[in-house]
Scaffold this motif. Structure first.
Motif, PDB file in Angstrom:
ATOM      1  N   VAL A  20       0.763  -1.339  -0.207  1.00 34.88           N
ATOM      2  CA  VAL A  20       0.224   0.103  -0.104  1.00 34.88           C
ATOM      3  C   VAL A  20       0.897   1.217  -0.026  1.00 34.88           C
ATOM      4  CG1 VAL A  20      -1.800   1.258   1.286  1.00 34.88           C
ATOM      5  CG2 VAL A  20      -1.993  -1.296   1.264  1.00 34.88           C
ATOM      6  N   LEU A  37      -2.702   0.343   9.442  1.00 37.51           N
ATOM      7  CA  LEU A  37      -2.142  -0.509   8.541  1.00 37.51           C
ATOM      8  C   LEU A  37      -0.919  -1.323   9.118  1.00 37.51           C
ATOM      9  CD1 LEU A  37      -2.079   1.368   4.966  1.00 37.51           C
ATOM     10  CD2 LEU A  37      -4.086   0.351   6.386  1.00 37.51           C
ATOM     11  N   ASN A  38      -0.238  -0.841  10.025  1.00 37.54           N
ATOM     12  CA  ASN A  38       0.827  -1.557  10.664  1.00 37.54           C
ATOM     13  C   ASN A  38       0.366  -2.590  11.668  1.00 37.54           C
ATOM     14  OD1 ASN A  38       2.783  -0.008   9.354  1.00 37.54           O
ATOM     15  ND2 ASN A  38       3.065   1.416  10.812  1.00 37.54           N
ATOM     16  N   ALA A  40      -1.947  -4.685  10.849  1.00 40.64           N
ATOM     17  CA  ALA A  40      -2.735  -5.772  10.092  1.00 40.64           C
ATOM     18  C   ALA A  40      -1.222  -6.330   9.525  1.00 40.64           C
ATOM     19  CB  ALA A  40      -3.510  -5.287   9.035  1.00 40.64           C
ATOM     20  N   ILE A  43      -1.104  -6.778   5.439  1.00 43.92           N
ATOM     21  CA  ILE A  43      -1.039  -5.346   4.653  1.00 43.92           C
ATOM     22  C   ILE A  43       0.486  -4.578   4.966  1.00 43.92           C
ATOM     23  CG2 ILE A  43      -1.643  -3.315   4.316  1.00 43.92           C
ATOM     24  CD1 ILE A  43      -4.567  -4.175   4.895  1.00 43.92           C
ATOM     25  N   GLU A  44       1.129  -4.273   4.062  1.00 44.43           N
ATOM     26  CA  GLU A  44       2.519  -3.460   4.176  1.00 44.43           C
ATOM     27  C   GLU A  44       2.394  -2.217   3.656  1.00 44.43           C
ATOM     28  OE1 GLU A  44       7.252  -3.891   3.154  1.00 44.43           O
ATOM     29  OE2 GLU A  44       5.698  -5.244   1.904  1.00 44.43           O
ATOM     30  N   LEU A  45       2.550  -1.348   4.572  1.00 39.19           N
ATOM     31  CA  LEU A  45       2.303   0.098   4.033  1.00 39.19           C
ATOM     32  C   LEU A  45       3.804   0.597   3.678  1.00 39.19           C
ATOM     33  CD1 LEU A  45       1.147   2.978   3.686  1.00 39.19           C
ATOM     34  CD2 LEU A  45       1.851   3.301   5.977  1.00 39.19           C
ATOM     35  N   LEU A 137      -9.489  -1.378   6.418  1.00 36.68           N
ATOM     36  CA  LEU A 137      -8.973  -2.553   6.035  1.00 36.68           C
ATOM     37  C   LEU A 137      -9.737  -3.609   5.152  1.00 36.68           C
ATOM     38  CD1 LEU A 137      -7.656  -3.236   9.733  1.00 36.68           C
ATOM     39  CD2 LEU A 137      -6.249  -2.627   7.811  1.00 36.68           C
ATOM     40  N   ILE A 140      -9.328  -2.600   1.395  1.00 38.20           N
ATOM     41  CA  ILE A 140      -8.082  -2.966   0.979  1.00 38.20           C
ATOM     42  C   ILE A 140      -8.125  -4.589   0.677  1.00 38.20           C
ATOM     43  CG2 ILE A 140      -5.575  -3.038   1.524  1.00 38.20           C
ATOM     44  CD1 ILE A 140      -5.916  -0.386   2.928  1.00 38.20           C
ATOM     45  N   ARG A 141      -8.388  -5.190   1.575  1.00 34.16           N
ATOM     46  CA  ARG A 141      -8.425  -6.570   1.578  1.00 34.16           C
ATOM     47  C   ARG A 141      -9.250  -7.141   0.690  1.00 34.16           C
ATOM     48  NH1 ARG A 141      -8.292  -7.123   7.960  1.00 34.16           N
ATOM     49  NH2 ARG A 141      -6.132  -7.260   8.449  1.00 34.16           N
TER      50      ARG A 141
END
Length: 359
Positions: A20, A37-38, A40, A43-45, A137, A140-141
């Motif tokens: 992301v 986001l961190n 999750a 998910i990688e920011l 979230l 995004i998923r």
């Protein structure tokens, strides 16, 4: 909701983290979203860009799956940057994340028409940050899940012959994620010419429909309206499904009238749904019905396509290369229900070659 992705639909974490990129001039917002986001693990920011130019520099050397794009930024706003962001991100999805993207807002609909896959409003003061985090979230998923290859569904695709002697009496267009942009390409290429009613089902919440109808009216020269129960369908008129009901039709003597269905579709659980629209067209127009399935998550439209084909009608679908998500069109194509998979801009020419539609 789908084009504005439903916040209530969970999605299993992907094996490879979703990459992301966030673009927002506010350091506070970058910190808050970064914290969400961190937490999750799936998910990688990968970048917190403070401007579109910073994001473009990152995209020149790195790949991302999802871009979270703010609208109101100094120098260049999000809507202006969006088309260039899509080009730079190649097959990445953009979620417009802005306080200007409240439900039904012009900014949200404009972003979707340009090519954003989703739009989500930042939480206002006093609103639940937990609810916003869950929505973000989930969206995004869901987009990441739709991007994932589906090897089990990757069998050979068989196209149906286009019906011989086809004479167009009604067009139905179904779409979800990415559909507003695809519809603009379709109508601008010349589809909005046939002397037949055009029915459109775009997965959107009810609050977005008035602005969406105005957006569609700007795409072509035909009259456009949100469908009303019982009104007679007129040739050369575009009817749009209201967000709180599916658009279908029923024959009443010598006329075909709008039928609105408030219940969720049993096959797709969508509301509005493409399936009842296609099924109604099959009943009312039979071999004169044409179904078009544009980009979108899920399988909505496949069950309705079966009814169209059985009645002698035709179905064409958007191709995978031009789709934001090849869910809806791909499902119908794999089921052997479509006669062609094409980019929206190529569909009018194909129809003219096959049957003179749009000539």
């Amino acid at each position: 909701m789908n084009a504005i992705l439903p916040a209530h639909v969970p999605s299993a974490p992907t094996k490879v983290p979703v990459r992301v990129l966030m673009v927002d001039d506010s350091a506070v917002t970058r910190s808050v979203i970064g914290g969400i986001l961190n937490d999750a693990t799936d998910i990688e920011l990968v970048c917190r860009a403070g401007s579109p130019d910073e994001a473009f520099a990152f995209l020149a050397r790195e790949r991302v799956d999802i871009i979270l794009l703010d609208h109101e930024m100094p120098g260049r706003n999000g809507l202006d940057a969006l088309p260039h962001m899509l080009d730079a991100a190649h097959d990445g999805h953009v979620i417009m994340l802005s306080s200007h993207c409240q439900r039904g807002s012009k900014t949200a609909v404009a972003a979707l028409s340009i090519g954003a896959s989703d739009a989500l409003a930042k939480p206002a003061s006093g609103h639940s940050g937990r609810e916003f985090a869950a929505q973000l979230l989930c969206r995004i998923r869901r987009l990441a899940s739709a991007r994932a290859p589906r090897d089990a569904e990757g069998g050979p695709m068989v196209l149906r012959p286009f019906p011989v002697g086809f004479r167009l009496e009604c067009v139905g267009i179904g779409a979800s994620t990415g559909g507003i942009h695809a519809l603009a390409e379709l109508l601008s290429a010349g589809l909005a010419k046939p002397d037949a009613p055009i029915l459109i089902t775009q997965h959107l919440p009810a609050a977005f429909i008035p602005h969406y109808a105005k957006q569609v009216a700007r795409m072509c020269d035909l009259p456009v309206s949100v469908a009303r129960e019982g009104e007679a369908l007129r040739p050369g008129h575009i009817y749009i499904a209201p967000g709180e009901a599916s658009l279908s039709c029923i024959r009443d003597g010598g006329k075909v009238r709008v039928r609105l269905i408030a219940e969720r579709d049993v096959f797709s659980s969508a509301l509005p749904s493409v399936n009842p629209m296609f099924a109604g067209m099959a009943d009312c127009y039979g071999g004169g019905a044409l179904g078009i399935i544009l980009t979108g998550i899920g399988r909505d439209g496949t069950a309705g396509s079966k009814a169209l084909v059985k009645a002698g009608g035709a179905v064409i679908a958007q191709d995978e290369a031009s789709s934001t998500v090849w869910g809806m069109p791909g499902s119908a194509a794999r089921a052997g229900l479509v006669s062609a998979c094409l980019a929206p801009a190529d569909m009018p020419r194909y129809l003219q070659e096959q049957s003179g539609v749009g000539a």
